[in-house]
Scaffold this motif. Structure first.
Motif, PDB file in Angstrom:
ATOM      1  N   ARG A 158     -10.453   2.133   7.745  1.00 56.68           N
ATOM      2  CA  ARG A 158      -9.623   2.544   6.617  1.00 56.68           C
ATOM      3  C   ARG A 158      -9.144   4.255   7.045  1.00 56.68           C
ATOM      4  O   ARG A 158      -8.155   4.458   6.568  1.00 56.68           O
ATOM      5  CB  ARG A 158     -10.420   2.510   5.263  1.00 56.68           C
ATOM      6  CG  ARG A 158     -10.426   1.144   4.631  1.00 56.68           C
ATOM      7  CD  ARG A 158     -10.958   1.035   3.373  1.00 56.68           C
ATOM      8  NE  ARG A 158     -12.407   1.484   3.204  1.00 56.68           N
ATOM      9  CZ  ARG A 158     -13.438   0.718   3.188  1.00 56.68           C
ATOM     10  NH1 ARG A 158     -13.175  -0.617   3.054  1.00 56.68           N
ATOM     11  NH2 ARG A 158     -14.603   1.302   3.122  1.00 56.68           N
ATOM     12  N   ARG A 159     -10.302   4.943   7.625  1.00 53.18           N
ATOM     13  CA  ARG A 159      -9.719   6.224   7.662  1.00 53.18           C
ATOM     14  C   ARG A 159      -8.765   6.365   8.457  1.00 53.18           C
ATOM     15  O   ARG A 159      -7.746   7.171   8.540  1.00 53.18           O
ATOM     16  CB  ARG A 159     -11.062   6.733   8.220  1.00 53.18           C
ATOM     17  CG  ARG A 159     -12.055   7.332   7.211  1.00 53.18           C
ATOM     18  CD  ARG A 159     -13.024   8.112   7.740  1.00 53.18           C
ATOM     19  NE  ARG A 159     -14.468   7.941   7.246  1.00 53.18           N
ATOM     20  CZ  ARG A 159     -15.484   8.303   7.752  1.00 53.18           C
ATOM     21  NH1 ARG A 159     -15.428   9.126   8.944  1.00 53.18           N
ATOM     22  NH2 ARG A 159     -16.553   8.162   7.312  1.00 53.18           N
ATOM     23  N   GLU A 208      -5.261   5.497   7.168  1.00 52.27           N
ATOM     24  CA  GLU A 208      -4.899   6.573   6.411  1.00 52.27           C
ATOM     25  C   GLU A 208      -4.066   7.595   7.216  1.00 52.27           C
ATOM     26  O   GLU A 208      -3.061   8.127   7.146  1.00 52.27           O
ATOM     27  CB  GLU A 208      -5.811   7.137   5.385  1.00 52.27           C
ATOM     28  CG  GLU A 208      -6.030   6.185   4.196  1.00 52.27           C
ATOM     29  CD  GLU A 208      -5.185   6.054   3.482  1.00 52.27           C
ATOM     30  OE1 GLU A 208      -4.207   6.792   3.164  1.00 52.27           O
ATOM     31  OE2 GLU A 208      -5.138   4.802   3.256  1.00 52.27           O
ATOM     32  N   LYS A 211      -0.535   6.279   8.400  1.00 47.32           N
ATOM     33  CA  LYS A 211       0.257   5.903   7.683  1.00 47.32           C
ATOM     34  C   LYS A 211       1.130   7.463   7.234  1.00 47.32           C
ATOM     35  O   LYS A 211       2.158   7.531   7.334  1.00 47.32           O
ATOM     36  CB  LYS A 211      -0.295   5.678   6.290  1.00 47.32           C
ATOM     37  CG  LYS A 211      -0.649   4.174   6.280  1.00 47.32           C
ATOM     38  CD  LYS A 211      -1.644   3.693   5.011  1.00 47.32           C
ATOM     39  CE  LYS A 211      -0.971   4.150   3.844  1.00 47.32           C
ATOM     40  NZ  LYS A 211      -1.970   3.618   2.715  1.00 47.32           N
ATOM     41  N   ASP A 230      -4.230  -3.421   3.476  1.00 46.09           N
ATOM     42  CA  ASP A 230      -3.494  -2.404   3.121  1.00 46.09           C
ATOM     43  C   ASP A 230      -2.192  -2.897   2.903  1.00 46.09           C
ATOM     44  O   ASP A 230      -1.573  -3.210   3.879  1.00 46.09           O
ATOM     45  CB  ASP A 230      -3.586  -1.285   3.928  1.00 46.09           C
ATOM     46  CG  ASP A 230      -2.927   0.054   3.143  1.00 46.09           C
ATOM     47  OD1 ASP A 230      -1.679  -0.147   2.456  1.00 46.09           O
ATOM     48  OD2 ASP A 230      -3.122   0.935   3.405  1.00 46.09           O
TER      49      ASP A 230
END
Length: 290
Positions: free
Chosen positions: A8-9, A12, A15, A46
């Motif tokens: 998830r990190r 991010e 992105k 996501d």
């Protein structure tokens, strides 16, 4: 689990980078069985990413690969436009890839090609006479330091025809490596095009007959795999999930307590996961990355 938090990190960070470019990124889905894959996907999903790289397929039987891919495609629907099968390639995968694209024409399904570039660096080359494997080139490896002008490249493709080893190595070892790169990518592309043409335009019997002419063992593998793919694809959701139950339970999971860094790692795999995650957390702490 920390593995999903790590991804998830990463997502991010990517992105933020991708927002400033025209490049599209891929999310990644791990899992050695469908229970683990579902849990992992729930943790990292996501909608920003319309492409999904599917890990955990290396070394798996064709039926396993088909079961995982069909479950993902039918579960995610139009939320994903491109699936990439990470780390797998070769004759059997070419037939699997083409058949899945035939069953699901509205999505793009691809697989790795970097394998052929890496093999070239190690003096491995696609033997044109063998469809299903990459063979060692003894003449490229064992006699590299004993070259003579009369030695010929063991292939007659447009990249290799007429080239002696001395000519190919005028730029040093890098010259021969570059030759293998071009040769391997040409052979891979030729095989993919050949298989895709047969699969897209032929009946299952015609495909199996063609596969059998290349490798008798491949024919039986494809027959079983294609039968499963058709049953899964043409079944209603309740029947499809019932047929997939063995893949929800089978194979080791990344999320077994003894192999996750959330618990005391008892296996070599667990120790490796723990080291990767600890180093990742340390990097983020030192650089102030949230």
């Amino acid at each position: 689990p920390r593995l999903t938090e790590m991804q998830r990190r990463n997502n991010e960070m990517f992105k933020k980078i991708l927002d400033t470019t025209v490049v599209e990124g891929m999310n990644v889905c791990h899992g050695f069985n469908l229970t683990a894959r579902k849990r992992y996907l729930q943790g990292v999903w996501d909608p920003y990413f319309k492409r999904l790289a599917v890990a955990g397929l290396i070394g798996r039987p064709m039926q396993d690969i088909i079961a995982h891919m069909v479950w993902l495609i039918t579960t995610l629907g139009d939320r994903v436009t491109h699936y990439h099968m990470l780390g797998v390639s070769g004759g059997q995968i070419f037939f699997t890839l083409a058949y899945l694209n035939k069953l699901f024409p509205n999505v793009l399904i691809s697989s790795d090609s970097s394998t052929y570039l890496m093999h070239a660096k190690n003096a491995l080359f696609f033997n044109p006479a063998s469809f299903s494997s990459i063979n060692f080139s003894k003449s490229a490896g064992s006699i590299r330091n004993q070259l003579t002008p009369s030695m010929r490249i063991p292939c007659s493709c447009e990249h290799c025809a007429g080239l002696g080893y001395v000519k190919a190595t005028l730029d040093g070892p890098a010259g021969l490596t570059l030759l293998w790169v071009f040769h391997n990518m040409r052979e891979a592309t030729r095989r993919v095009d050949l298989v895709n043409d047969v699969v897209q335009n032929g009946t299952d019997n015609e495909i199996l007959k063609f596969a059998g002419s290349l490798n008798p063992n491949l024919k039986e593998t494809l027959r079983v795999g294609y039968a499963l793919a058709n049953r899964l694809t043409h079944s209603e959701k309740p029947q499809r999930l019932a047929m997939l139950q063995p893949w929800f339970r089978s194979s080791p999971s990344l999320f077994r307590a003894k192999e996750t860094a959330d618990h005391v790692p008892r296996t070599e795999a667990g120790k490796r996961y723990a080291l990767i995650l600890d180093n990742y957390d340390k990097f983020h702490a030192e650089h102030g990355v949230k």
